[in-house]
Design a protein around this motif. Structure first.
Motif, PDB file in Angstrom:
ATOM      1  N   LYS A   3       0.842  -1.188   0.000  1.00 43.71           N
ATOM      2  CA  LYS A   3       0.000   0.000   0.000  1.00 43.71           C
ATOM      3  C   LYS A   3       0.883   1.246   0.000  1.00 43.71           C
ATOM      4  CE  LYS A   3      -2.262   1.224   3.744  1.00 43.71           C
ATOM      5  NZ  LYS A   3      -3.281   1.362   4.806  1.00 43.71           N
ATOM      6  N   VAL A   4       0.602   2.138  -0.936  1.00 46.04           N
ATOM      7  CA  VAL A   4       1.240   3.450  -0.955  1.00 46.04           C
ATOM      8  C   VAL A   4       0.244   4.422  -0.329  1.00 46.04           C
ATOM      9  CG1 VAL A   4       2.202   5.287  -2.387  1.00 46.04           C
ATOM     10  CG2 VAL A   4       2.496   2.885  -3.074  1.00 46.04           C
ATOM     11  N   THR A   5       0.641   5.043   0.781  1.00 41.55           N
ATOM     12  CA  THR A   5      -0.205   6.006   1.456  1.00 41.55           C
ATOM     13  C   THR A   5       0.353   7.398   1.190  1.00 41.55           C
ATOM     14  OG1 THR A   5      -0.726   4.396   3.173  1.00 41.55           O
ATOM     15  CG2 THR A   5      -1.170   6.708   3.679  1.00 41.55           C
ATOM     16  N   ASN A  63      -4.795   6.110  -0.637  1.00 44.31           N
ATOM     17  CA  ASN A  63      -4.132   4.805  -0.579  1.00 44.31           C
ATOM     18  C   ASN A  63      -4.204   4.148  -1.951  1.00 44.31           C
ATOM     19  OD1 ASN A  63      -3.577   4.514   2.385  1.00 44.31           O
ATOM     20  ND2 ASN A  63      -5.776   4.870   2.447  1.00 44.31           N
ATOM     21  N   THR A  96       3.346  13.644   2.188  1.00 45.26           N
ATOM     22  CA  THR A  96       4.258  12.645   2.732  1.00 45.26           C
ATOM     23  C   THR A  96       3.819  11.297   2.180  1.00 45.26           C
ATOM     24  OG1 THR A  96       4.611  13.914   4.735  1.00 45.26           O
ATOM     25  CG2 THR A  96       5.095  11.562   4.856  1.00 45.26           C
ATOM     26  N   PHE A  97       4.782  10.461   1.820  1.00 45.48           N
ATOM     27  CA  PHE A  97       4.490   9.148   1.245  1.00 45.48           C
ATOM     28  C   PHE A  97       5.013   8.063   2.162  1.00 45.48           C
ATOM     29  CE2 PHE A  97       4.760  12.113  -2.214  1.00 45.48           C
ATOM     30  CZ  PHE A  97       3.751  11.739  -3.087  1.00 45.48           C
ATOM     31  N   GLN A  98       4.244   6.993   2.252  1.00 46.15           N
ATOM     32  CA  GLN A  98       4.726   5.796   2.955  1.00 46.15           C
ATOM     33  C   GLN A  98       4.331   4.578   2.139  1.00 46.15           C
ATOM     34  OE1 GLN A  98       4.729   5.351   7.225  1.00 46.15           O
ATOM     35  NE2 GLN A  98       3.641   3.411   7.002  1.00 46.15           N
ATOM     36  N   ILE A  99       5.274   3.675   1.969  1.00 43.69           N
ATOM     37  CA  ILE A  99       5.023   2.391   1.304  1.00 43.69           C
ATOM     38  C   ILE A  99       5.023   1.340   2.405  1.00 43.69           C
ATOM     39  CG2 ILE A  99       5.843   0.712  -0.377  1.00 43.69           C
ATOM     40  CD1 ILE A  99       7.194   3.104  -1.838  1.00 43.69           C
ATOM     41  N   SER A 100       3.930   0.577   2.485  1.00 41.56           N
ATOM     42  CA  SER A 100       3.751  -0.411   3.556  1.00 41.56           C
ATOM     43  C   SER A 100       3.339  -1.751   2.976  1.00 41.56           C
ATOM     44  CB  SER A 100       2.655   0.029   4.523  1.00 41.56           C
ATOM     45  OG  SER A 100       2.890   1.313   5.027  1.00 41.56           O
ATOM     46  N   THR A 102       0.706  -4.630   3.790  1.00 43.59           N
ATOM     47  CA  THR A 102      -0.461  -4.887   4.631  1.00 43.59           C
ATOM     48  C   THR A 102      -0.346  -6.298   5.219  1.00 43.59           C
ATOM     49  OG1 THR A 102      -1.798  -5.614   2.756  1.00 43.59           O
ATOM     50  CG2 THR A 102      -1.928  -3.285   3.346  1.00 43.59           C
TER      51      THR A 102
END
Length: 104
Positions: A3-5, A63, A96-100, A102
């Motif tokens: 997931k890219v947030t 997302n 701001t970007f976050q790659i997570s 899941t």
């Protein structure tokens, strides 16, 4: 699932054009990234903080879901400049970007 947030902090003296964002920017992103592995996307509009009298910490959160982190990196290497270049059309806020990954 990866997931890219994308988080847009709720900052004073800034604006966010949700009509442009949902009507032009997000469809452009989906059109560019779907062939590169985008599975789905969703957009959230901040309503409030936990205290209903306080503003939401983020005016917008988006997302974007991919199957692999390699798909994410390839998609943004290919189309990131175009996507980032469109931000000025709907806000002055630096996202701001976050790659997570899941987990459930």
């Amino acid at each position: 699932m990866i997931k890219v947030t994308v988080l847009y902090p709720n900052e004073e003296s800034t604006s966010f054009d949700f009509d442009y964002y949902t009507g032009s920017h997000v469809p452009m992103v989906v059109g560019l990234l779907t062939p590169m592995g985008l599975v789905k996307g969703e957009v959230e509009k901040g309503v409030s903080a936990a205290d209903p009298n306080e503003p939401a910490p983020f005016v917008c959160v988006a997302n974007f879901h991919f199957n692999t982190v390699d798909e994410v990196h390839e998609a943004f290497k290919t189309h990131g400049r175009e996507i980032m270049g469109d931000i000025k059309n709907y806000t002055q806020i630096k996202p701001t970007f976050q790659i997570s990954e899941t987990l459930g």
